[in-house]
Scaffold this active site. Structure first.
Site, PDB file in Angstrom:
ATOM      1  N   CYS A 221       0.544  -1.127   0.042  1.00 27.71           N
ATOM      2  CA  CYS A 221      -0.374   0.214   0.225  1.00 27.71           C
ATOM      3  C   CYS A 221       1.124   0.847   0.433  1.00 27.71           C
ATOM      4  CB  CYS A 221      -0.878   0.121   1.191  1.00 27.71           C
ATOM      5  SG  CYS A 221      -0.250   0.579   3.204  1.00 27.71           S
TER       6      CYS A 221
ATOM      7  N   CYS B 169       2.629   2.323   3.373  1.00 22.06           N
ATOM      8  CA  CYS B 169       4.246   1.389   3.542  1.00 22.06           C
ATOM      9  C   CYS B 169       5.026   1.244   2.566  1.00 22.06           C
ATOM     10  CB  CYS B 169       3.297  -0.492   3.345  1.00 22.06           C
ATOM     11  SG  CYS B 169       2.895  -1.171   4.332  1.00 22.06           S
TER      12      CYS B 169
ATOM     13  N   ASP C  30       0.123  15.816   5.574  1.00 21.50           N
ATOM     14  CA  ASP C  30      -0.670  15.166   4.479  1.00 21.50           C
ATOM     15  C   ASP C  30      -0.540  15.675   2.946  1.00 21.50           C
ATOM     16  OD1 ASP C  30      -3.794  13.929   4.495  1.00 21.50           O
ATOM     17  OD2 ASP C  30      -2.898  15.100   2.725  1.00 21.50           O
TER      18      ASP C  30
ATOM     19  N   HIS D  45       2.058  -2.862   8.666  1.00 19.28           N
ATOM     20  CA  HIS D  45       0.764  -3.024   7.532  1.00 19.28           C
ATOM     21  C   HIS D  45      -0.638  -3.303   8.141  1.00 19.28           C
ATOM     22  CE1 HIS D  45      -2.320  -2.140   4.454  1.00 19.28           C
ATOM     23  NE2 HIS D  45      -2.655  -3.116   5.136  1.00 19.28           N
TER      24      HIS D  45
ATOM     25  N   ASN E  28     -10.169   8.191   9.974  1.00 23.98           N
ATOM     26  CA  ASN E  28     -11.567   7.536   9.517  1.00 23.98           C
ATOM     27  C   ASN E  28     -11.228   6.007   9.089  1.00 23.98           C
ATOM     28  OD1 ASN E  28     -12.217  10.546   9.478  1.00 23.98           O
ATOM     29  ND2 ASN E  28     -10.651  10.296   7.152  1.00 23.98           N
TER      30      ASN E  28
ATOM     31  N   GLY F 176     -14.752   6.954   5.990  1.00 19.29           N
ATOM     32  CA  GLY F 176     -14.582   7.793   4.356  1.00 19.29           C
ATOM     33  C   GLY F 176     -12.693   7.511   4.373  1.00 19.29           C
TER      34      GLY F 176
ATOM     35  N   HIS G 188      -4.301   1.774   4.771  1.00 20.97           N
ATOM     36  CA  HIS G 188      -3.784   1.352   6.489  1.00 20.97           C
ATOM     37  C   HIS G 188      -3.026   2.547   7.616  1.00 20.97           C
ATOM     38  CE1 HIS G 188       1.012   0.822   6.988  1.00 20.97           C
ATOM     39  NE2 HIS G 188       0.721   1.868   7.353  1.00 20.97           N
TER      40      HIS G 188
ATOM     41  N   HIS H  19      -4.198   4.936   9.546  1.00 22.25           N
ATOM     42  CA  HIS H  19      -3.406   6.654  10.043  1.00 22.25           C
ATOM     43  C   HIS H  19      -4.042   7.453  10.527  1.00 22.25           C
ATOM     44  CE1 HIS H  19      -5.649   6.393   6.288  1.00 22.25           C
ATOM     45  NE2 HIS H  19      -6.340   8.182   6.560  1.00 22.25           N
TER      46      HIS H  19
ATOM     47  N   HIS I  88      -5.530  11.101  11.595  1.00 23.93           N
ATOM     48  CA  HIS I  88      -5.459  13.149  10.878  1.00 23.93           C
ATOM     49  C   HIS I  88      -4.921  13.871  12.653  1.00 23.93           C
ATOM     50  CE1 HIS I  88      -6.400  12.233   6.940  1.00 23.93           C
ATOM     51  NE2 HIS I  88      -6.805  11.500   7.196  1.00 23.93           N
TER      52      HIS I  88
HETATM   53  P1  5GP Z   1      -8.231   9.403   4.667  1.00 26.26           P
HETATM   54  O1  5GP Z   1      -9.017   9.764   4.028  1.00 26.26           O
HETATM   55  O2  5GP Z   1      -7.749   7.502   4.552  1.00 26.26           O
HETATM   56  O3  5GP Z   1      -8.467   8.700   6.249  1.00 26.26           O
HETATM   57  O4  5GP Z   1      -6.849   9.988   4.485  1.00 26.26           O
HETATM   58  C1  5GP Z   1      -5.980   9.901   3.577  1.00 26.26           C
HETATM   59  C2  5GP Z   1      -5.116  11.017   3.641  1.00 26.26           C
HETATM   60  O5  5GP Z   1      -3.507  10.573   3.104  1.00 26.26           O
HETATM   61  C3  5GP Z   1      -5.392  11.769   2.446  1.00 26.26           C
HETATM   62  O6  5GP Z   1      -5.959  13.188   3.578  1.00 26.26           O
HETATM   63  C4  5GP Z   1      -5.353  12.463   1.260  1.00 26.26           C
HETATM   64  O7  5GP Z   1      -4.439  13.858   1.333  1.00 26.26           O
HETATM   65  C5  5GP Z   1      -3.728  12.045   1.884  1.00 26.26           C
HETATM   66  N1  5GP Z   1      -2.980  10.895   1.159  1.00 26.26           N
HETATM   67  C6  5GP Z   1      -2.706  10.390   0.295  1.00 26.26           C
HETATM   68  N2  5GP Z   1      -2.316   9.893  -0.802  1.00 26.26           N
HETATM   69  C7  5GP Z   1      -0.654  10.657   0.032  1.00 26.26           C
HETATM   70  C8  5GP Z   1       0.621  11.079  -0.265  1.00 26.26           C
HETATM   71  O8  5GP Z   1       1.008  10.141  -1.353  1.00 26.26           O
HETATM   72  N3  5GP Z   1       1.411  11.436   1.018  1.00 26.26           N
HETATM   73  C9  5GP Z   1       0.767  11.920   1.407  1.00 26.26           C
HETATM   74  N4  5GP Z   1       1.525  12.776   2.137  1.00 26.26           N
HETATM   75  N5  5GP Z   1      -0.731  12.193   1.624  1.00 26.26           N
HETATM   76  C10 5GP Z   1      -1.040  11.337   1.129  1.00 26.26           C
HETATM   77 ZN    ZN Z   2       0.661  -0.242   4.173  1.00 25.35          ZN
END
Ligand code: 5GP
Ligand code: ZN
Length: 118
Positions: A2, A5, A28, A44, A82, A88, A93, A95, A97
């Site tokens: 992913c 990862c 982000d 992961h 999330n 959403g 993976h 995380h 925010h």
């Molecule tokens: P989720 O919606 O899964 O909770 O949040 C995923 C977050 O990852 C989003 O806020 C998106 O902007 C961020 N994101 C997606 N791809 C990348 C990336 O390649 N690098 C960084 N730094 N953030 C990413």
């Molecule tokens: Zn991962």
């Protein structure tokens, strides 16, 4: 593998804030607040629902360290995980925010998508 990862392994670039052997914090790519950091375990784990209490016991002080490093412990912040489709979650993976740097709004997030059973 992913996308987070790959970031954890350094195979994709990121704007890093803090890192140790097990966790990483980076900006982000599409911030929704003046400070918008993503905090991940390097291993992961799909989401919060599948995170072990052992992992969270180590991740909690790491997140607190990141907040302190950015002085958000002084001004306050919002921590969001999330989880799954309704949550959403776009990247499968775990995380968190970490949002701050402004007085953040708080509002009802759903419009017309409430499940019929509710
Ligand atoms: P989720 O919606 O899964 O909770 O949040 C995923 C977050 O990852 C989003 O806020 C998106 O902007 C961020 N994101 C997606 N791809 C990348 C990336 O390649 N690098 C960084 N730094 N953030 C990413
Ligand atoms: Zn991962």
């Amino acid at each position: 593998m992913c996308i987070f990862c790959k970031i954890a392994k350094g195979e994709l670039p990121s704007n890093k804030v803090l890192e140790d052997d097990e966790f990483m914090a980076f900006h982000d790519i599409n911030p929704i607040a003046p400070v918008h950091i993503l905090i991940i375990p390097k291993v992961h784990v799909e989401n919060f629902q599948s995170a072990s209490s052992e992992l969270m016991a180590k991740m909690t002080p790491f997140i607190q360290r990141v907040a302190k490093e950015l002085c958000l412990d002084q001004t306050g912040y919002r921590l969001i995980a999330n989880n799954g489709k309704d949550g959403g979650q776009e990247v499968p993976h775990l995380h968190f925010h970490l949002l701050g740097g402004a007085r953040l709004k708080w509002t009802h997030l759903a419009k017309d998508d409430t499940h019929k059973s509710l």
